[in-house]
Design a protein around this motif. Sequence first.
Motif, short mmCIF file in Angstrom:
data_model
loop_
_atom_site.label_atom_id
_atom_site.label_comp_id
_atom_site.label_asym_id
_atom_site.label_seq_id
_atom_site.Cartn_x
_atom_site.Cartn_y
_atom_site.Cartn_z
N PRO A 37 0.86 -1.18 0.12
CA PRO A 37 0.03 -0.07 -0.20
C PRO A 37 0.95 1.26 0.02
N GLY A 38 0.65 2.25 -1.06
CA GLY A 38 1.24 3.53 -1.12
C GLY A 38 2.51 3.48 -1.52
N LYS A 39 2.92 2.01 -2.16
CA LYS A 39 4.27 1.85 -2.70
C LYS A 39 4.23 1.60 -4.22
N GLU A 40 5.37 1.59 -4.82
CA GLU A 40 5.32 1.46 -6.38
C GLU A 40 5.54 -0.05 -6.51
N ARG A 41 5.04 -0.51 -7.60
CA ARG A 41 5.33 -2.08 -7.89
C ARG A 41 6.79 -2.27 -7.85
N GLU A 42 7.28 -3.36 -7.00
CA GLU A 42 8.62 -3.86 -6.88
C GLU A 42 8.77 -5.24 -7.45
N PHE A 43 10.03 -5.05 -8.23
CA PHE A 43 10.17 -6.51 -8.89
C PHE A 43 11.02 -7.42 -7.90
N VAL A 44 10.29 -8.83 -7.71
CA VAL A 44 10.85 -9.80 -6.77
C VAL A 44 11.61 -10.85 -7.24
N ALA A 45 11.40 -11.43 -8.51
CA ALA A 45 12.07 -12.59 -9.26
C ALA A 45 11.64 -12.86 -10.58
N THR A 46 12.53 -13.34 -11.38
CA THR A 46 12.20 -13.86 -12.45
C THR A 46 12.73 -15.22 -12.73
N TYR A 51 16.60 -14.80 -11.18
CA TYR A 51 17.17 -13.61 -10.92
C TYR A 51 16.38 -13.11 -9.77
N TYR A 52 16.86 -12.50 -8.52
CA TYR A 52 15.98 -12.10 -7.53
C TYR A 52 16.53 -10.77 -7.25
N THR A 53 15.61 -10.02 -6.64
CA THR A 53 15.88 -8.74 -5.99
C THR A 53 16.87 -9.22 -4.65
N ASP A 54 17.56 -8.16 -3.93
CA ASP A 54 18.50 -8.33 -2.96
C ASP A 54 17.83 -8.83 -1.80
#
Length: 124
Positions: free
Chosen positions: A41-50, A59-62
């Motif tokens: 909520p209130g945040k931008e969409r964030e990459f997690v993994a692909t 590949y993963y986010t840290d």
Amino acid sequence: QVQLVESGGGLVQAGGSLRLSCAASGRFSNVNAMGWFRQAPGKEREFVATISWSGGNTYYTDSVKGRFTISRDNAKNTMYLQMPSLKHEDTAVYYCATSPTYGTPWIPSMYTYWGQGTQVTVSS
């Protein structure tokens, strides 16, 4: 066109686990990767993994590297995100998506089709 349906979200205590699923259907001729994103909520969409379409590259986010595991079952056209040791800050709506490329997986605009999302809530 590709249709994506996420499932597996829910409410879990900190330290608990969930496994998200993303069932894909349709035509995959222009799909070379699939990914998971999340939006709190209130945040931008964030990459997690692909994961590449073949499943051979990931590949993963840290913030989730070494904790979450992305995988694919090619026979079922389903992607998974295994999430152990959940933290309160993992709370978000989780989306799966497909991309025609694998090169820059952290950019949402590189993804063509999106699911409707599944809510993950981690209580502290």
